[in-house]
Write a protein that holds these residues in place. Sequence first.
Motif, PDB file in Angstrom:
ATOM      1  N   TRP A 275       0.865  -1.189   0.000  1.00 28.58           N
ATOM      2  CA  TRP A 275       0.000   0.000   0.000  1.00 28.58           C
ATOM      3  C   TRP A 275       0.895   1.230   0.000  1.00 28.58           C
ATOM      4  N   GLU A 276       1.002   1.853  -1.157  1.00 27.48           N
ATOM      5  CA  GLU A 276       1.958   2.940  -1.345  1.00 27.48           C
ATOM      6  C   GLU A 276       1.755   4.084  -0.369  1.00 27.48           C
ATOM      7  N   ASN A 277       0.496   4.434  -0.087  1.00 34.68           N
ATOM      8  CA  ASN A 277       0.192   5.532   0.829  1.00 34.68           C
ATOM      9  C   ASN A 277      -0.270   5.022   2.187  1.00 34.68           C
ATOM     10  N   GLY A 278       0.166   3.808   2.557  1.00 32.40           N
ATOM     11  CA  GLY A 278      -0.307   3.206   3.791  1.00 32.40           C
ATOM     12  C   GLY A 278       0.785   2.981   4.812  1.00 32.40           C
ATOM     13  N   THR A 279       0.408   3.051   6.087  1.00 39.34           N
ATOM     14  CA  THR A 279       1.328   2.804   7.196  1.00 39.34           C
ATOM     15  C   THR A 279       0.686   1.819   8.161  1.00 39.34           C
ATOM     16  N   LEU A 280       1.427   0.790   8.542  1.00 33.90           N
ATOM     17  CA  LEU A 280       0.968  -0.176   9.532  1.00 33.90           C
ATOM     18  C   LEU A 280       1.526   0.204  10.893  1.00 33.90           C
ATOM     19  N   VAL A 281       0.631   0.332  11.872  1.00 27.72           N
ATOM     20  CA  VAL A 281       1.018   0.681  13.236  1.00 27.72           C
ATOM     21  C   VAL A 281       0.752  -0.523  14.136  1.00 27.72           C
ATOM     22  N   MET A 282       1.816  -1.139  14.627  1.00 26.01           N
ATOM     23  CA  MET A 282       1.675  -2.251  15.560  1.00 26.01           C
ATOM     24  C   MET A 282       1.518  -1.705  16.970  1.00 26.01           C
ATOM     25  N   VAL A 283       0.494  -2.189  17.670  1.00 29.08           N
ATOM     26  CA  VAL A 283       0.163  -1.678  19.000  1.00 29.08           C
ATOM     27  C   VAL A 283       0.515  -2.751  20.026  1.00 29.08           C
ATOM     28  N   GLU A 284       1.562  -2.503  20.768  1.00 28.70           N
ATOM     29  CA  GLU A 284       2.115  -3.485  21.696  1.00 28.70           C
ATOM     30  C   GLU A 284       1.102  -3.869  22.769  1.00 28.70           C
ATOM     31  N   GLY A 285       0.838  -5.188  22.881  1.00 29.64           N
ATOM     32  CA  GLY A 285      -0.016  -5.711  23.940  1.00 29.64           C
ATOM     33  C   GLY A 285      -1.503  -5.599  23.688  1.00 29.64           C
ATOM     34  N   ALA A 286      -1.906  -4.979  22.596  1.00 33.85           N
ATOM     35  CA  ALA A 286      -3.330  -4.754  22.347  1.00 33.85           C
ATOM     36  C   ALA A 286      -3.994  -5.994  21.767  1.00 33.85           C
ATOM     37  N   GLU A 287      -5.282  -6.102  22.046  1.00 34.42           N
ATOM     38  CA  GLU A 287      -6.101  -7.174  21.473  1.00 34.42           C
ATOM     39  C   GLU A 287      -6.768  -6.663  20.192  1.00 34.42           C
ATOM     40  N   HIS A 288      -7.898  -7.222  19.849  1.00 37.09           N
ATOM     41  CA  HIS A 288      -8.549  -6.975  18.559  1.00 37.09           C
ATOM     42  C   HIS A 288      -9.101  -5.555  18.408  1.00 37.09           C
ATOM     43  N   GLU A 289      -9.672  -5.013  19.471  1.00 31.16           N
ATOM     44  CA  GLU A 289     -10.419  -3.765  19.351  1.00 31.16           C
ATOM     45  C   GLU A 289      -9.587  -2.579  19.835  1.00 31.16           C
ATOM     46  N   ILE A 290      -8.815  -2.011  18.943  1.00 29.39           N
ATOM     47  CA  ILE A 290      -7.953  -0.881  19.287  1.00 29.39           C
ATOM     48  C   ILE A 290      -8.782   0.299  19.787  1.00 29.39           C
ATOM     49  N   PRO A 295      -7.033   3.638  27.714  1.00 28.44           N
ATOM     50  CA  PRO A 295      -7.064   5.047  27.296  1.00 28.44           C
ATOM     51  C   PRO A 295      -5.803   5.503  26.582  1.00 28.44           C
ATOM     52  N   GLU A 296      -4.634   5.076  27.044  1.00 25.14           N
ATOM     53  CA  GLU A 296      -3.402   5.549  26.406  1.00 25.14           C
ATOM     54  C   GLU A 296      -3.277   5.018  24.973  1.00 25.14           C
ATOM     55  N   ILE A 297      -3.762   3.805  24.731  1.00 21.68           N
ATOM     56  CA  ILE A 297      -3.735   3.242  23.382  1.00 21.68           C
ATOM     57  C   ILE A 297      -4.726   3.970  22.494  1.00 21.68           C
ATOM     58  N   ARG A 298      -5.926   4.159  23.014  1.00 17.13           N
ATOM     59  CA  ARG A 298      -6.964   4.830  22.231  1.00 17.13           C
ATOM     60  C   ARG A 298      -6.560   6.260  21.901  1.00 17.13           C
ATOM     61  N   ASN A 299      -6.081   6.993  22.883  1.00 20.08           N
ATOM     62  CA  ASN A 299      -5.711   8.393  22.648  1.00 20.08           C
ATOM     63  C   ASN A 299      -4.627   8.525  21.593  1.00 20.08           C
ATOM     64  N   ASP A 300      -3.635   7.652  21.657  1.00 19.42           N
ATOM     65  CA  ASP A 300      -2.568   7.702  20.665  1.00 19.42           C
ATOM     66  C   ASP A 300      -3.102   7.382  19.272  1.00 19.42           C
ATOM     67  N   ALA A 301      -3.985   6.380  19.184  1.00 19.81           N
ATOM     68  CA  ALA A 301      -4.550   6.012  17.886  1.00 19.81           C
ATOM     69  C   ALA A 301      -5.368   7.160  17.305  1.00 19.81           C
ATOM     70  N   PHE A 302      -6.194   7.800  18.120  1.00 21.37           N
ATOM     71  CA  PHE A 302      -7.011   8.905  17.608  1.00 21.37           C
ATOM     72  C   PHE A 302      -6.155  10.116  17.240  1.00 21.37           C
ATOM     73  N   ASP A 303      -5.095  10.345  17.982  1.00 22.84           N
ATOM     74  CA  ASP A 303      -4.194  11.444  17.620  1.00 22.84           C
ATOM     75  C   ASP A 303      -3.547  11.185  16.258  1.00 22.84           C
ATOM     76  N   GLN A 304      -3.142   9.939  16.030  1.00 19.69           N
ATOM     77  CA  GLN A 304      -2.531   9.603  14.732  1.00 19.69           C
ATOM     78  C   GLN A 304      -3.545   9.703  13.593  1.00 19.69           C
ATOM     79  N   MET A 305      -4.781   9.275  13.852  1.00 16.44           N
ATOM     80  CA  MET A 305      -5.815   9.403  12.831  1.00 16.44           C
ATOM     81  C   MET A 305      -6.077  10.865  12.497  1.00 16.44           C
ATOM     82  N   ALA A 306      -6.215  11.679  13.532  1.00  9.39           N
ATOM     83  CA  ALA A 306      -6.491  13.098  13.308  1.00  9.39           C
ATOM     84  C   ALA A 306      -5.353  13.760  12.522  1.00  9.39           C
TER      85      ALA A 306
END
Length: 313
Positions: A275-290, A295-306
């Motif tokens: 995926w030329e314009n794609g980035t894979l972010v591995m989330v250490e210790g996380a299960e299926h539902e990021i 909270p720290e995982i969710r906040n980081d994910a939403f910051d990256q999305m924004a």
Amino acid sequence: MNLTAAPFYADICPLGDNAIAYWAMTSDEKRIRLAVWAKNADRGTVLLFPGRTEYVEKYAATAVDLEQRGYCTIAIDWRGQGLADRLLDDPMVGHVEKFEGYQLDVAALVEAAKELNLPEPYYLIGHSMGGAIGLRALMEGLPVKAAAFSAPMWGIHLAPHMRPAAWALGYLMPMLGKGDKNPPGTTLESYVLTAPFEDNTLTTDQPMFDMMTNQVDKYAALGLGGPSYTWLRESLIEANTLEARPAPKTPILTFLGTNERIVRTKTIHQRMQIWENGTLVMVEGAEHEILMERPEIRNDAFDQMAKLFTAHT
């Protein structure tokens, strides 16, 4: 499109209880439910594609996280789940005749977003099965500037020796008139009502797990059990179809927990490598539902999305 008022169970949403819910009809006459938050947000609208078994109330907290970053959210109950039309006499069996049917739900959602004058540009967040539906939608021209996926179901996690059996049963059982039955190892009960928090496959966050449990415990109509043989067959076919097609041009982020046990991680890694314009972010210790993680995982994910969405306005 004739949108009409639909129920929204605000009492089971610790946050995001200010949703406006609508019924919408698809082109093949299936009634789906939509929920809108932060209609007057100024940075655009996120089209939120939930996973299998899910419903709009589950994403109320996600909508708050997006609103805090300036985004409106419109989420959907796919056909066969949530309060949308169930497709079998037994409403607890997760079923679809053809995966293409979900694209009719997507079309109805986009039409509703335009009719409601939700702020543009549009962006996509797709989780699990919603990631498979979202990938096809991107390939077919979904009008979004950028997208984020959470553990997308671009393949189902199956032990190698079970994969041939899944294909065989997926074809054989519908031919025997049993396409509406559950495969072995699945039940007619909602997972969160039967699984303990310890070693569950969804989240490491106890409050989020308790929220999901309480939601389907209080409103049984939101619950859904295992998939049908027909759904299994169609999901395997869809994964193969998507795998054979080139990656879209859309800029994306894909989040994947290192403890993922539901979707096929090999397929995700392979897709993201091309995926030329794609980035894979591995989330250490996380299960299926990021999006339902700590909270720290969710906040980081939403910051990256924004950040991604802001870069593609």
